[in-house]
Design a protein around this motif. Structure first.
Motif, PDB file in Angstrom:
ATOM      1  N   UNK A  75       0.832  -1.215   0.000  1.00 62.89           N
ATOM      2  CA  UNK A  75       0.000   0.000   0.000  1.00 62.89           C
ATOM      3  C   UNK A  75       0.861   1.258   0.000  1.00 62.89           C
ATOM      4  N   UNK A  76       1.969   1.233   0.747  1.00 63.74           N
ATOM      5  CA  UNK A  76       2.863   2.399   0.787  1.00 63.74           C
ATOM      6  C   UNK A  76       3.475   2.635  -0.588  1.00 63.74           C
ATOM      7  N   UNK A  77       3.919   1.565  -1.240  1.00 59.97           N
ATOM      8  CA  UNK A  77       4.507   1.705  -2.576  1.00 59.97           C
ATOM      9  C   UNK A  77       3.472   2.253  -3.564  1.00 59.97           C
ATOM     10  N   UNK A  78       2.230   1.773  -3.425  1.00 57.06           N
ATOM     11  CA  UNK A  78       1.172   2.245  -4.341  1.00 57.06           C
ATOM     12  C   UNK A  78       0.941   3.744  -4.164  1.00 57.06           C
ATOM     13  N   UNK A  79       0.857   4.186  -2.921  1.00 54.85           N
ATOM     14  CA  UNK A  79       0.616   5.607  -2.666  1.00 54.85           C
ATOM     15  C   UNK A  79       1.828   6.459  -3.036  1.00 54.85           C
ATOM     16  N   UNK A  80       3.033   5.879  -2.908  1.00 55.75           N
ATOM     17  CA  UNK A  80       4.251   6.626  -3.242  1.00 55.75           C
ATOM     18  C   UNK A  80       4.493   6.650  -4.746  1.00 55.75           C
ATOM     19  N   UNK A  81       3.907   5.667  -5.442  1.00 59.56           N
ATOM     20  CA  UNK A  81       4.110   5.593  -6.885  1.00 59.56           C
ATOM     21  C   UNK A  81       5.429   4.968  -7.266  1.00 59.56           C
ATOM     22  N   UNK A  82       6.134   4.413  -6.281  1.00 60.90           N
ATOM     23  CA  UNK A  82       7.422   3.780  -6.561  1.00 60.90           C
ATOM     24  C   UNK A  82       7.829   2.935  -5.353  1.00 60.90           C
ATOM     25  N   UNK A  83       8.783   2.027  -5.561  1.00 58.79           N
ATOM     26  CA  UNK A  83       9.319   1.242  -4.464  1.00 58.79           C
ATOM     27  C   UNK A  83      10.547   1.959  -3.891  1.00 58.79           C
ATOM     28  N   UNK A  84      10.742   1.843  -2.580  1.00 59.53           N
ATOM     29  CA  UNK A  84      11.894   2.470  -1.928  1.00 59.53           C
ATOM     30  C   UNK A  84      12.110   1.767  -0.595  1.00 59.53           C
ATOM     31  N   UNK A  85      13.212   2.065   0.058  1.00 58.07           N
ATOM     32  CA  UNK A  85      13.526   1.474   1.362  1.00 58.07           C
ATOM     33  C   UNK A  85      12.820   2.284   2.452  1.00 58.07           C
ATOM     34  N   UNK A  86      11.733   1.734   2.987  1.00 60.75           N
ATOM     35  CA  UNK A  86      10.948   2.461   3.989  1.00 60.75           C
ATOM     36  C   UNK A  86      11.760   2.707   5.257  1.00 60.75           C
ATOM     37  N   UNK A  87      12.710   1.840   5.525  1.00 63.30           N
ATOM     38  CA  UNK A  87      13.541   1.993   6.718  1.00 63.30           C
ATOM     39  C   UNK A  87      14.645   3.016   6.561  1.00 63.30           C
ATOM     40  N   UNK A  88      14.809   3.574   5.364  1.00 68.42           N
ATOM     41  CA  UNK A  88      15.852   4.579   5.137  1.00 68.42           C
ATOM     42  C   UNK A  88      15.266   5.978   5.297  1.00 68.42           C
ATOM     43  N   UNK A  89      15.661   6.719   6.333  1.00 67.28           N
ATOM     44  CA  UNK A  89      15.136   8.092   6.496  1.00 67.28           C
ATOM     45  C   UNK A  89      15.395   8.957   5.274  1.00 67.28           C
ATOM     46  N   UNK A  90      16.556   8.766   4.626  1.00 65.14           N
ATOM     47  CA  UNK A  90      16.891   9.581   3.457  1.00 65.14           C
ATOM     48  C   UNK A  90      15.908   9.328   2.318  1.00 65.14           C
ATOM     49  N   UNK A  91      15.688   8.026   1.990  1.00 61.12           N
ATOM     50  CA  UNK A  91      14.771   7.707   0.893  1.00 61.12           C
ATOM     51  C   UNK A  91      13.332   8.077   1.251  1.00 61.12           C
ATOM     52  N   UNK A  92      12.947   7.849   2.494  1.00 63.66           N
ATOM     53  CA  UNK A  92      11.595   8.191   2.922  1.00 63.66           C
ATOM     54  C   UNK A  92      11.381   9.702   2.838  1.00 63.66           C
ATOM     55  N   UNK A  93      12.396  10.467   3.257  1.00 61.17           N
ATOM     56  CA  UNK A  93      12.295  11.921   3.188  1.00 61.17           C
ATOM     57  C   UNK A  93      12.121  12.409   1.760  1.00 61.17           C
ATOM     58  N   UNK A  94      12.845  11.805   0.833  1.00 60.86           N
ATOM     59  CA  UNK A  94      12.730  12.196  -0.582  1.00 60.86           C
ATOM     60  C   UNK A  94      11.317  11.925  -1.103  1.00 60.86           C
TER      61      UNK A  94
END
Length: 892
Positions: free
Chosen positions: A533-552
């Motif tokens: 669900x998070x990937x769907x809402x974000x429109x892409x896959x990313x490392x949810x545990x990475x503050x840097x990627x989550x911030x972007x």
């Protein structure tokens, strides 16, 4: 070459307080600002390597700036007491660092630093200014660099004149013009309405200064021109207020700012009091092993040490046994290496008598020739005077050696006599009584990767010294307990409880590994769904545990407002995400993901690792000598911390089951014990009536505070009443309550005032207990447990205020802790007297957990709550709610 470092103490401490999570030591002192300040200081000392250091503080609320503008800083809220109480302790810590500090009435820290940077410029000495306030950028020069903390405190941005030019397009002194135009809300500097930083910079790039803007008014148009013309006097005044005064009459020479490093022993002691263990380890501030070993050799040389290693020493062993039969003045020390007694390594023991000290290694204790000594350890009628005998008993039990006959435990007694002293090590207890110094265990054994057992002679000397210290301390501490009226508390409660706890810990509680693994699989499935669900809402896959990627994703891709930035990018801490939850559906999912991921890693996987092979159980360890309030602390693992707010967290308790077929888990939980204690101690009629009539106390409080009948109390009213009820018990401030309820400090303060208007007896109790504490220097629980308050009469307001809050909440929290301990002692006696098979397994906050055979269930359902309710007679009824089931989850 000289290099100065000048630190804005108030600014950095303030930043640290709000940047760091809440931290307290075992004495209840808030330490987050001190810890954040210290980590920043250590980092800068290492990076900058200054030869001179000064921390400047504001001396008071009124400065020369108030003479021309009485509203200066008038918009600031009162400093939270949780921060205020830390300033005097921070200043003491700076003394331990051997760092100079300075304040002078009528001036701010900025002015002191400004004056010293002027001196640095005149001498051509490089200097770095450390602050959280960009006003200080005006001080930047060829010699002076300004280090401004970011949202946290551990990282700084360095500003030279070139860096200021690059960022703002201004010279350092134009910073005061910037403030003159845009003002500063935090200092209540008005500036010009409608002009923010962007507009102010545009004007300064064109006109150069506030005066230049005023001279060029004819070039401006519309509302902007009108605002500046109307508020030109405010702009000039604001510039003046923002200008740092650089002629402060400082009566401290630069030689007094010299910094040549800290004294490790002095700083280590300060860190120990604050319980900054990570910093002690980081700076390696333990005792010097070689020096400690030399001291041990010197002290041990005066002892007659007799070693028992084999059956060749049978005569020496026989002499020891005869002495134990006839001599009462002995000291026993059993060495079990390792914090967790369930896995501790037994090294040996020593017994000190009047004529000699007998030492033997653990291997010898296991041999056939030592059978009579093992029998002595097991005999209940043979008194043992020792140190941390709770841990020793557990370690012996796991090795197959029974232990009984505890007559006195030096560590437990010392804890009662000073519960705020962290650690209660034998060397510390020894030093406080003026006895010959003992080396620490770290000094003898090393720590971490450096740990190793010393040579036999050194080991025996170390054990002998400890046993001798125990023998000398027993009469001293016994007399101290008598003098302070705590002998009853020790002998009737704490010492019997120590044995009960050891039995519970050795018994353990059975945990179904398969149930935990099934819960882990279920959590993994839920996490997988949430991730999708998070990937769907974000429109892409990313490392949810990475503050840097989550911030972007959150702030760049989805465009959510960024509240904080760190060195590595955007802050995505819980506070930020909770603020963002209203803006996008992805944020609640991320918060839920984090909760479930922590359950999975910390509790499911963590508990699986704690199941002991051979028993199939988890064996926690209860520490009696940690919490200043008298509460027990659970470790290895901490079973008091299993989260139960989330249903997924509560389900973890399903894995905790009886160890016998056809048995049940039974749990009994005190209902609002601290508030009932408050009702008794304060004598407040409204509080007492609520409990006597068995009303819901939070609804009752909401009714009285809001002045509405029960049927009009809504969930929000009750929630607020609950927060203030428990807040009062813990000495909450308006700041703390505002944080809990998400309201302003003013609203929180009004709520607390309304509470005291209704519960006047509580207010009277709070006033009276502070008076008693000032007179006596301590407060007590209903069972005479003491807590000393060294700062209750301090001239420093912040130290005194902290001591007053401690005085108010200690009798409540401490008595609640005493009551559940009493209940455990009484329940243990009942189980033995009635010859029941039921076993007490756990104490979790105000809850006791048992495993009960089916045929005893009805009796235990009555016996347990009745025993808990009768633990101590109060003016209001104590109540324990009981439940049972096939596992701990069903029992709640």
């Amino acid at each position: 070459m000289e290099k100065w470092m000048l630190i804005d103490g108030n600014s950095i401490a303030y930043r640290a307080f709000f940047a760091m999570p809440p931290l307290t030591n075992s004495a209840g002192l808030h330490t987050n600002a001190i810890f954040g300040f210290t980590t920043m200081l250590l980092k800068l000392l290492e990076q900058e390597k200054p030869t001179h250091v000064l921390v400047a503080f504001d001396a008071g609320k009124v400065t020369f700036r108030h003479e021309g503008y009485t509203e200066y800083k008038g918009g600031r809220q009162k400093t939270p007491p949780e921060l205020s109480e830390q300033f005097p302790v921070l200043k003491d810590l700076l003394n331990a660092f051997s760092i100079a500090q300075y304040e002078i009435s009528g001036y701010e820290a900025d002015d002191i630093i400004g004056t010293l940077t002027k001196a640095a410029d005149e001498k051509g000495v490089p200097a770095v200014v450390v602050t959280g306030d960009k006003d200080m950028l005006q001080l930047a020069s060829d010699n002076v660099t300004v280090a401004v903390t970011r949202k946290g405190v551990s990282d700084v941005d360095l500003y030279s004149p070139a860096a200021i030019e690059e960022k703002y397009g201004l010279k350092p002194m134009q910073i005061i013009d910037l403030k003159g135009l845009m003002g500063d809300v935090s200092d209540n500097i008005p500036g010009v309405p409608g002009i923010g930083e962007k507009t102010a910079l545009k004007l300064l790039h064109e006109f150069g200064s506030v005066e230049g803007v005023l001279d060029g008014l004819d070039k401006l148009k519309g509302k902007q021109k009108e605002n500046i013309e109307t508020h030109k006097e405010d702009a000039v005044m604001s510039k003046r207020l923002a200008t740092i005064f650089r002629e402060v009459p400082i009566d401290k020479s630069t030689d007094e700012l010299q910094y040549s490093g800290y004294d490790g022993a002095k700083l280590g002691e300060a860190f120990r009091k604050l319980e900054f263990k990570s910093l002690i380890d980081r700076l390696e501030l333990g005792e010097d092993a070689e020096a400690a070993a030399q001291a041990a050799q010197q002290s041990a040389a005066e002892l007659n040490i007799r070693v028992i290693e084999s059956d060749n020493d049978a005569a020496v062993l026989e002499q020891l046994l005869q002495t134990l039969e006839t001599e009462g003045s002995t000291g026993l020390y059993i060495e079990a290496i390792g914090e967790n007694p369930h896995h501790a390594e037994l090294v040996g023991l020593a017994v000190s008598t009047e004529d000699a000290v007998y030492a033997l290694p653990y291997d010898a204790l296991r041999q056939p020739f030592a059978v009579k000594l093992r029998e002595w350890l097991e005999q209940a009628d043979k008194p043992k005077y020792g140190f941390d005998l709770h841990k020793a008993e557990l370690a012996l039990l796991w090795s197959g050696i029974a232990f009984d006959g505890i007559a006195f435990d030096v560590q437990l007694a010392a804890y009662l006599l000073d519960p705020t002293e962290s650690g209660q090590s034998l060397s510390l207890i020894n030093d406080k009584r003026g006895l010959p110094a003992l080396p620490s265990d770290e000094a003898i054994y090393g720590k971490g990767a450096k740990f190793k057992l010393p040579e036999k002679d050194a080991l025996f000397r170390h054990l002998a010294l400890k046993a001798e210290a125990v023998r000398k301390l027993v009469p001293i501490l016994t007399e101290e307990l008598d003098r302070t009226s705590m002998s009853g508390l020790y002998f009737d409660l704490e010492q019997p409880l120590s044995r009960i706890l050891a039995g519970m810990e050795h018994m353990g509680i059975k945990v179904e590994k398969e149930e935990l693994e099934a819960l882990g699989s279920d959590l993994e499935r839920q996490l997988s769904t949430i991730v999708t669900d998070i990937y769907r809402l974000a429109g892409t896959e990313f490392n949810i545990g990475s503050p840097k990627q989550l911030g972007e994703i959150l702030f760049e891709k989805l465009g959510l407002p960024a509240y904080k930035k760190t060195k590595t990018g955007y802050s995505t801490d819980a506070e930020v995400l909770e603020e963002l939850a209203k803006y996008h559906d992805i944020v609640p999912l991320i918060l839920h993901y984090r909760q479930l991921a922590k359950l999975q890693s910390t509790y499911v996987e963590g508990l699986l690792k704690e199941i002991r092979g051979g028993t199939g159980k988890i064996h926690t360890y209860y520490r009696q000598t940690i919490a200043a309030t008298g509460r027990l602390s659970s470790q290895f693992p901490n079973l008091q911390n299993i989260p139960i707010r989330l249903e997924e967290g509560r389900k973890i308790r399903k894995a905790f089951v009886p160890s016998e077929p056809c048995w049940y888990i039974l749990a009994a939980d005190y209902s609002q014990i601290e508030l009932r204690v408050l009702a008794h101690i304060s004598g407040d009629e409204n509080l007492k009536e609520a409990f006597i009539q068995d009303m819901d106390i939070h609804t009752k409080t909401a009714m009285d505070v809001f002045g509405v009948p029960a049927e009009q109390v809504d969930s929000n009213m009750r929630r607020q009443a609950k927060a203030v009820n428990f807040g009062i018990v813990y000495g909450i401030s308006d700041f703390g309550l505002s944080q809990n309820l998400g309201i302003t400090r003013k609203e929180a303060g009004q709520f607390i005032e309304q509470y005291f208007e209704v519960f006047k007896g509580v207010r009277q109790f709070m006033d009276d207990i502070k008076k008693d504490a000032r007179r006596d220097g301590y407060v007590t629980t209903l069972l005479d447990r003491r807590r000393y308050l060294n700062d209750i009469n301090a001239s420093n307001f912040n130290l005194r205020s902290f001591a007053e809050r401690t005085a108010m909440n200690t009798p409540i929290q401490g008595t609640a802790a005493d009551i559940i301990k009493l209940a455990m002692v009484h329940m243990d006696a009942e189980l033995r007297q009635r010859k029941l098979k039921s076993r007490m397994l756990l104490q979790v906050h105000d809850e006791l957990v048992f495993e009960v055979p089916e045929e005893e269930l009805e009796e235990m359902k009555t016996l347990v709550p009745a025993t808990m309710a009768g633990a101590l007679k109060l003016d209001v009824p104590l109540r324990a709610d009981v439940s049972y089931g096939l596992n701990w989850y069903e029992a709640k």
